[in-house]
Design an enzyme around this catalytic site. Structure first.
Site, PDB file in Angstrom:
ATOM      1  N   SER A  97       0.817  -1.225   0.000  1.00 19.70           N
ATOM      2  CA  SER A  97       0.000   0.000   0.000  1.00 19.70           C
ATOM      3  C   SER A  97       0.844   1.265   0.000  1.00 19.70           C
ATOM      4  CB  SER A  97      -0.918   0.005   1.222  1.00 19.70           C
ATOM      5  OG  SER A  97      -1.841  -1.048   1.122  1.00 19.70           O
ATOM      6  N   THR A 150      -1.431   4.470   3.239  1.00 17.69           N
ATOM      7  CA  THR A 150      -2.175   5.114   2.150  1.00 17.69           C
ATOM      8  C   THR A 150      -2.240   6.635   2.303  1.00 17.69           C
ATOM      9  OG1 THR A 150      -3.400   3.053   1.913  1.00 17.69           O
ATOM     10  CG2 THR A 150      -4.285   4.980   0.776  1.00 17.69           C
ATOM     11  N   HIS A 309      -6.783  -9.572   4.045  1.00 18.16           N
ATOM     12  CA  HIS A 309      -5.571 -10.247   4.555  1.00 18.16           C
ATOM     13  C   HIS A 309      -5.957 -11.432   5.435  1.00 18.16           C
ATOM     14  CE1 HIS A 309      -1.952  -8.040   3.390  1.00 18.16           C
ATOM     15  NE2 HIS A 309      -2.627  -6.917   3.525  1.00 18.16           N
ATOM     16  N   ASP A 347      -5.501   0.318  -4.375  1.00 17.14           N
ATOM     17  CA  ASP A 347      -4.038   0.319  -4.489  1.00 17.14           C
ATOM     18  C   ASP A 347      -3.519  -1.030  -4.996  1.00 17.14           C
ATOM     19  OD1 ASP A 347      -4.873  -0.852  -2.131  1.00 17.14           O
ATOM     20  OD2 ASP A 347      -3.415   0.184  -0.858  1.00 17.14           O
ATOM     21  N   HIS A 348      -4.363  -2.058  -4.815  1.00 18.44           N
ATOM     22  CA  HIS A 348      -4.023  -3.424  -5.252  1.00 18.44           C
ATOM     23  C   HIS A 348      -5.177  -4.312  -4.809  1.00 18.44           C
ATOM     24  CE1 HIS A 348      -3.380  -4.091  -1.028  1.00 18.44           C
ATOM     25  NE2 HIS A 348      -2.573  -3.047  -1.012  1.00 18.44           N
TER      26      HIS A 348
END
Ligand code: MG
Ligand code: ZN
Length: 539
Positions: A97, A150, A309, A347-348
């Site tokens: 991130s 972030t 996660h 961001d992903h």
């Protein structure tokens, strides 16, 4: 005149008309179109799969709280353009991130885990800093910590994301006009840990007891009083936020704000002190939009990534509902305006999430009214998933984090048994596990990736991950959550590929005045998303 000649002639007329009509437009298209305000909304970990979960819930869940099936993503997609963006860090396949926020903020390649620094290690100017130079107001909003990777990528310059004390100083030095999030622990002096200290008394009074006062600083800088001296209005709870005006520093939690399930459960509680992501965003827009020269605002829904996660699908759904509510607010605000570019992306992707069909619990045959099935039943070979699962995911009462840390670990050591874990899981979620499954979740092994002194890999004994263990890098007790996810996978029709990030290209949704969204409607890399957003800032 033949038909062919006539159409050629008409074509000539049309193209000369086009040339005349487009002459000013062509020079304009070389200089990109501009927007007075730019709002960038980042769903951390929000790959196409995570958006897919929200869409499935909105449109397929029998009892969806989104009763018209229309999400904020449907709305922005209908208004503007969609693109697809690669997210990788410099010379890597995957990104974290920090590097991703840096690339979005600066338009330059960054190395993994860097904050506001280019790939060679130089401080890189961010869109927020550029906006400030243009006389615009600036803001950062996050439901994690304001010093987390972030938001930090937009207004700090540090070698590593873990330097949150230094990031807090950067944010303050950068004079970001509105900062609303959690993470008070990096802003208050170390001496505040002493209950008798003057700093402690003062902070307790300022915060009206709304936030736990405990410092992670290694010095005695009080960034809260420094902010006051820089004319920030301070807010530690909702009522203080409501009264704040102009420059605002709002820190509503010791660390992160509540997770999406807790936010959903407490939303209507009049005693709630912590603002929602939507409320913080509304306040930020309210305050920043007073500047005639416009503003730049970054809003992060940061806990989609955390739920992913942990492979915690029910919590992730609530995180997606949180960004949905926030984006709906922003779209409502922007409706009828022609001065604001909105860029929504991730961001992903995190977790390699997906609903998947399986060999478990095969469907029974059933009759269909159609001709083709008049002599046979409809009976697919595999279990393609029941849409009612979406409602059961929504009904989860606690995040996996809370199940383990707040409930299971709170039991006396001799009570931390498989039977007690199963009891808690079965009370808090709609996907029951047996004692034998709970025992597998609690199994441990010698750490196969033991690395002395490593922040995450230095435990001798860790939850037993087995397959793909290297991709579950937070080898603390956190991995019990991923093991629980594996045990309920068949019931949920859900699979997770990893405990970290994937390189899945992420979606970019944009809407804005004129053709400001056009440069985003293609295949991009996140550095280009950053560059295009910077170019869109009106002087
Ligand atoms: Mg984040
Ligand atoms: Zn992550």
């Amino acid at each position: 005149m033949s038909i062919r000649k006539a159409s050629v002639a008409a074509g000539l007329v049309a193209s000369s008309l086009l040339l005349t009509a487009c002459a000013p437009m062509q020079s304009a298209s070389q200089a990109p179109e501009k927007a007075k305000n730019v709002i960038m909304i980042i769903g951390d970990g929000m790959g196409p799969q995570q958006i897919g979960l929200l869409l499935a819930y909105a449109k397929q869940a029998p009892n969806s709280v989104i009763t018209d099936g229309n999400t904020a993503f449907d709305r922005i997609a209908a208004n503007g353009r969609m693109g697809l963006s690669m997210t990788h860090a410099n010379n890597n396949l995957v990104v974290d991130s920090a590097a991703s926020a840096t690339q979005l903020a600066t338009g330059q390649l960054a190395g993994a885990e860097m904050i506001g620094v280019d790939k060679d290690g130089n401080s890189a100017e961010s869109i927020l800093e550029k906006a400030k130079k243009l006389g615009k107001s600036t803001g950062l909003v996050s439901d994690t910590r304001i010093t987390h990777a972030t938001p930090a990528g937009f207004a700090a310059h540090q070698s590593h994301r873990s330097l949150e004390n230094e990031i807090a100083v950067d944010l303050l030095n950068n004079n970001v006009d509105v900062m609303l999030s959690g993470g008070l622990r990096y802003w208050i002096p170390e001496s505040a840990n002493d209950e008798q200290s003057a700093a402690r008394q003062e902070l307790e009074a300022l915060s009206a007891g709304s936030v736990r006062i405990k410092s992670k600083r290694k010095d005695d800088r009080n960034l809260i009083t420094e902010a006051q001296q820089k004319n920030y209005d301070l807010a530690f709870n909702r009522s203080q936020l409501a009264k704040a005006d102009g420059k605002i520093l709002g820190l509503f939690a010791y660390s992160a704000l509540p997770n999406g399930i807790t936010e959903t459960q407490t939303k209507d509680d009049p005693a709630r002190t912590i603002p929602t992501l939507k409320e913080m965003s509304a306040k930020a827009i309210d305050s920043l939009s007073q500047n005639d020269k416009g503003f730049f605002l970054m809003i992060e829904a940061g806990q989609i990534d955390w739920a992913a996660h942990y492979n915690d699908t029910g919590t992730m759904l609530h995180e997606m509902l949180r960004i949905n509510e926030t984006l709906n607010y922003v779209l409502d605000w922007a409706e009828g305006r022609d001065d604001t570019l909105i860029v929504v992306t991730a961001d992903h992707e995190t977790g390699g999430f997906g609903f998947s069909y399986s060999a478990n619990d095969l469907p029974h045959g059933r009759d269909l009214p159609g001709n083709v099935f008049k002599d046979q039943q409809f009976k697919p070979a595999f279990n393609f998933g029941d849409v009612a699962t979406l409602d059961t995911l929504y009904e989860q009462k606690s995040s996996y984090g809370d199940i383990f840390y707040s409930q299971f670990d709170a039991l006396d050591k001799d009570q931390q048994t498989p039977a007690n874990l199963a009891r808690i899981v079965n009370a808090e979620t709609g996907f029951d596990i047996t004692d034998a499954q709970a025992a597998r979740v609690l199994e441990t092994e010698d750490n196969p990736f033991y690395t002395e002194g490593h922040k995450y890999l230095s435990a001798q004994t860790v939850p037993k991950m087995g397959v793909n263990g290297a991709f579950f890098t937070y080898q603390t007790d956190d991995n019990r959550q991923n093991l629980l996810a594996r045990e309920v996978a068949e019931q949920q029709n859900v699979v997770w590929a990893t405990g970290t990030h994937t390189n899945t290209p992420v979606l970019v949704f944009t809407q804005g005045p004129g053709d400001t969204s056009a440069p985003f409607g293609k295949v991009l890399h996140h550095t280009e998303v950053g560059q295009r957003a910077i170019e869109a800032l009106e002087d």
